[in-house]
Design a protein around this motif. Structure first.
Motif, mmCIF file in Angstrom:
data_model
loop_
_atom_site.group_PDB
_atom_site.id
_atom_site.type_symbol
_atom_site.label_atom_id
_atom_site.label_comp_id
_atom_site.label_asym_id
_atom_site.label_seq_id
_atom_site.Cartn_x
_atom_site.Cartn_y
_atom_site.Cartn_z
ATOM 1 N N ILE B 4 0.824 -1.211 0.000
ATOM 2 C CA ILE B 4 0.000 0.000 0.000
ATOM 3 C C ILE B 4 0.860 1.265 0.000
ATOM 4 N N ARG B 7 1.738 2.186 -3.375
ATOM 5 C CA ARG B 7 0.645 2.558 -4.262
ATOM 6 C C ARG B 7 0.079 3.917 -3.919
ATOM 7 N N SER B 8 0.053 4.199 -2.597
ATOM 8 C CA SER B 8 -0.641 5.407 -2.161
ATOM 9 C C SER B 8 0.342 6.365 -1.508
ATOM 10 N N ARG B 179 -2.822 15.038 0.841
ATOM 11 C CA ARG B 179 -4.165 14.888 0.307
ATOM 12 C C ARG B 179 -4.370 15.715 -0.968
ATOM 13 N N LYS B 182 -2.571 13.946 -3.699
ATOM 14 C CA LYS B 182 -3.295 12.730 -4.091
ATOM 15 C C LYS B 182 -4.529 13.092 -4.915
ATOM 16 N N ASP B 186 -5.109 11.929 -8.587
ATOM 17 C CA ASP B 186 -6.292 11.172 -9.010
ATOM 18 C C ASP B 186 -7.022 11.879 -10.139
#
Lengths: 143, 799
Positions: B4, B7-8, B179, B182, B186
């Motif tokens: 994880i 990936r993140s 955030r 991200k 995204d």
């Protein structure tokens, strides 16, 4: 600074004004008939401070103190061990607590001491050098 | 399964922060614990020392007074502290008292325990006298327990602190940085830039790096989208262009092809296939290995040189190559090759057969004489050069150069017209060819001059035979317009290599030989010899000198008086040209006048003579003398070298009348070009100039001349006059001339009068004028006055 100088000044003046000991010196004395002619300073300390109370001639030593009123007393302890009377008292207070050793016997006056000296061959006392006479034998002069 | 934290970014950040915090925290806790341990231990020690110090005084007193009770009490007081295991008071080496803490395990024996503290005890009345010591054994277990307790507490605090900090940092990072990143990531991931979507700036980050990042990404996206659209447009345009060029490539008339260093054709257009007459099978044979060199080139090496040269030098090359095609025969193609990189050359082929043939024809024409179809001068010279070159590498290649001149052609041509002349020339060429070998060459040099290159393998005799044959075949007579015409040939021969090793020398020497043949009367053949060259050189020098002579004023006019025998007076003079050469002294007229006539320089000289004569006449006119002066006119001066206008101009400029100037001509002037000479004479005479016919009696002396031309006076040649006194026939001849002249209303001047007898005879026969040594030699102009005086004086004496 000014404050300190003033304090020093006042201290100096105070010291000068203290009553000078009229004592010329303190003489350790014993019974004139004693065979002891001379005592060392350490002998005197051992005897008076309760450590070893025996004269060089083998006799048990018996120390005698002057009353606190006599100027020679504090002078004696000052010259002998460099301590004032309070310190001497504190010393004895601890030993007295155990009961094992006793402080020197307290004489009522110089005359009283002379008498006790003459009465006890092992007695050791002290007095102002000016007070020494034939009734006692000087064994150590403390200056 | 991807982890994880890989990936993140959010998970990754938390994980990283936690890991870093764990590592740093652990290190920090370890260091802190170490320090705490030491400090706690130190603190316990200090406490014990302080404890001991507090009991020291009492212990010293106990020691001093050997008071066991006091010592024991003091020790017991110390053991009240949990840190103390046991306390001993030693006085003078003897244990005065020893007390163990209650409940504590008593150590065995008297072995000193680790960490034992010892304080010396001094006499209360003499600080320098050591009277014993105070020994204290710390309760290590208790101390450790205390320290451990403290450490545990500190560790707990640190761990809590670290956890709290990590959580806080992670939370802040997550909210403030991770955030938004991200979110942007995204959004970017699903964004369709082509549809015009753009990345929104995270709220609150309008001014921050994230805002700028979003702006930059949008800017870049815009540029990328624009570039992609441009690229798309360009591709469309390119496809369009390609179709266009393809159409040109397919439809152009020129053959276009791509060839590599192995001559393999990589590509060619339909026109190339048509041009090269490629079979249909070949036309569609794929690029795989149809070679340009497979075509039936006549000069395969030429093709190889073209292709290799182009590719090796990386430079455009062009050449014409001939192809022997099954259908269509031999065709010439112009190939232009241009290197296009990668070891390929782009070529263009065009059929240039017509041009090549035209060029070939033009080249042929350049060396061919139109009229006779034999070689022309250029052709001859080319053959000569080739023969000379061949000689350098082969034996028995000697040859002879024969120059052939048709004698009398000019007259025939003039008389009968050009078509006849042309026919004669054609005929001549044919006749020449008829008497030569196959490999011999005939050329027309121009005019009526031909040249022959004949092999000389058989030596000079063989050449002589050929030359004689030429002379004989060209000695032909024929009828033209009912009139027989007779022509002959003069031949000059120069041999190679004996008479010259290069073209100009050979030609010049053959020309010299031809000149000699002509000079010797024509109808003959003459071989060159070196004396001709010397003579020619002497002539050339003379010619040069003559040109110089005009500039150096070396020419002089000498005057020979002409007297009137009947009236016994001086009437004029003949002007005779003399050349006082700077180095050679006096050059006789015979030595240079013919040369000057040959070269045409006689015209220059003639003009000078005219000018000088006019000056002299003007001088005389100024002096009041009415003498005339005669000048000699050469055939080369008539009619253009000394036109009537020139004569008139000269006399006018000097202010003299034409009647004072006499022009002496010879029969040669008249014979040369009768028609023109006649009109010239008529015009000059009409202007007022007088005409004397010189040297009468030596040439044809055709009486018809006297009739046809406007001659004022004939001059009887001195050869008649000289022998007149001894030879009666000469005397009769002169007498006849004088009579005839008188009858034609002409005057006569007798030349070469050398003595009184001749003068008397002439006067007796009525000859009016005379000149000669008897009267005076030709004298310089400045001496003429004196001579005139002398002659006048002599005439006076004779009377």
């Amino acid at each position: 600074m000014v404050g300190f100088q003033r304090i020093f000044f006042l201290l100096a003046v105070g010291l000068l004004l203290l009553p000078q000991a009229a004592v010329a010196g303190v003489m350790v004395v014993v019974n004139p008939r004693s065979s002891v002619d001379h005592l060392s300073r350490d002998d005197v300390i051992n005897i008076f401070m309760g450590r070893f109370r025996q004269l060089p001639n083998g006799l048990p030593a018996s120390p005698v103190d002057l009353p606190v009123t006599e100027r020679a007393k504090p002078e004696f302890y000052r010259l002998l061990v460099g301590k004032d009377m309070d310190q001497i008292a504190a010393y004895w207070s601890r030993l007295v607590f155990t009961g094992r050793t006793a402080p020197p016997m307290q004489a009522g006056s110089v005359e009283d001491m002379i008498r006790y000296l003459n009465a006890n061959p092992g007695a050791v006392g002290y007095m102002d050098s000016n007070d020494v006479d034939r009734r006692v034998k000087a064994v150590l002069e403390l200056k | 399964m991807t982890r994880i934290w890989k990936r993140s970014i959010l998970g990754g950040t938390f994980f990283a922060v936690a890991m870093v915090a764990l590592v740093v925290g652990s290190l920090f806790v370890m260091v802190t614990l170490k320090i705490t341990d030491e400090r706690a231990t130190n603190r316990a020690n200090t406490r014990l020392m302080e404890l001991m110090a507090s009991a020291e005084q009492t212990a010293a007193i106990a020691c001093f007074a050997n008071d066991v009770t006091l010592a024991t009490e003091t020790a017991r007081g110390l053991t009240l502290s949990s840190d103390v295991l046991d306390v001993a008071v030693i006085s003078g080496g003897r244990e005065l008292a020893r007390v163990f803490r209650k409940g504590a395990r008593q150590p065995p024996g008297n072995v000193p325990l680790p960490g034992r503290l010892v304080a010396p005890l001094y006499s209360p009345f003499n600080p320098s006298e050591k009277i014993g010591e105070l020994r204290l054994d710390p309760n290590l277990e208790s101390i450790r327990a205390t320290v451990f307790e403290e450490i545990r507490y500190v560790a707990l605090l640190l761990v809590l602190l670290a956890a709290a900090m990590v959580s806080a940092v992670a939370a802040v990072l997550g909210v403030l940085v991770v955030r938004p990143v991200k979110t942007m990531s995204d959004q970017l991931h699903v964004m369709d830039a082509g549809a015009g979507e753009r990345l929104p700036v995270p709220r609150g980050h309008e001014e921050s790096e994230l805002g700028r990042l979003a702006g930059d990404i949008n800017g870049l996206t815009g540029k990328l989208v624009a570039a992609a659209m441009k690229e798309h447009e360009l591709r469309l345009q390119r496809e369009l262009d390609e179709r266009k060029y393809r159409a040109i490539f397919d439809n152009v008339e020129a053959g276009i092809f791509l060839v590599d260093g192995e001559f393999r054709l990589k590509s060619f257009n339909p026109a190339f296939g048509r041009l090269m007459r490629l079979a249909l099978a070949e036309r569609y044979r794929e690029i795989a290995g149809f070679r340009l060199s497979e075509l039936p080139w006549l000069d395969g090496e030429g093709l190889a040189a073209l292709v290799n040269g182009c590719l090796a030098d990386n430079a455009a090359r062009s050449d014409d190559l001939e192809l022997d095609l099954a259908e269509g025969g031999r065709r010439w193609f112009n190939l232009v090759l241009r290197p296009v990189g990668e070891g390929l050359a782009q070529g263009m082929a065009s059929d240039v057969t017509e041009r090549r043939l035209a060029e070939q024809k033009a080249r042929q024409q350049l060396v061919t004489d139109d009229l006779t179809s034999v070689a022309n001068r250029a052709g001859l010279e080319a053959v000569l050069r080739a023969r000379i070159e061949a000689h350098a590498s082969a034996e028995h290649t000697e040859f002879a150069l024969l120059l052939v001149d048709l004698d009398g052609f000019k007259r025939v041509n003039d008389a009968l017209g050009l078509p006849v002349g042309d026919e004669i020339l054609r005929n001549t060429a044919r006749r020449l060819q008829s008497c030569l070998y196959e490999e011999d060459v005939v050329a027309r040099m121009g005019g009526d001059e031909f040249a022959v290159i004949a092999r000389a393998g058989t030596g000079e005799e063989g050449v002589a035979r050929v030359a004689e044959r030429i002379v004989s075949v060209l000695n032909f007579s024929f009828l033209v317009a009912d009139a027989p015409a007779q022509l002959g040939a003069s031949v000059g021969v120069a041999l190679f290599p004996g008479d010259g090793r290069d073209v100009p020398t050979l030609l010049r020497n053959a020309e010299l030989a031809l000149d000699r043949a002509r000079a010797n009367g024509g109808h003959r053949c003459q071989f060159f010899d070196s004396s001709m060259a010397q003579a020619a050189q002497a002539l050339r020098r003379l010619d040069t000198d003559m040109h110089l002579a005009v500039r150096r004023h070396e020419f002089r006019l000498f005057l020979q008086p002409i007297v009137n025998l009947l009236e016994r007076r001086l009437v004029g003079a003949e002007a005779l040209l003399r050349w006082q050469h700077k180095e050679r002294g006096m050059v006789p007229p015979d030595a240079f006048i013919p040369v000057a006539e040959e070269t045409g320089f006689i015209r220059e000289i003639g003009l000078w003579v005219l000018e000088a004569a006019c000056q002299q006449l003007a001088l005389w006119q100024g002096e009041g003398q009415e003498y005339y002066l005669s000048i000699n006119i050469s055939g080369r001066q008539v009619p253009d070298g000394l036109t009537p206008a020139m004569l008139l101009d000269a006399t006018r400029r000097h202010g003299i009348v034409p009647e004072r100037l006499v022009l002496e001509i010879t029969e040669g002037v008249l014979i040369n070009d009768m028609v023109k000479a006649q009109s010239w004479l008529a015009e000059v005479h009409e202007k007022g100039f007088r005409i004397y016919l010189d040297d009468f009696g030596t040439g044809y002396s055709s009486l018809s001349y006297l009739k046809r031309f406007p001659v004022d006076t004939v001059k009887v040649d001195q050869s008649f006059v000289r022998d007149m006194s001894d030879d009666s026939s000469d005397r009769k001849l002169v007498e006849a001339v004088v009579a005839m002249a008188h009858s034609l209303d002409m005057q006569v001047v007798a030349e070469g009068v050398e003595n009184a007898t001749q003068a008397r005879l002439l006067r007796d026969m009525g000859c009016c004028h005379a000149q000669g040594y008897y009267f005076s030699r030709p004298v310089p102009a400045q001496d003429f006055a004196a001579v005139a005086e002398e002659i006048t004086r002599r005439f006076a004496l004779e009377q």
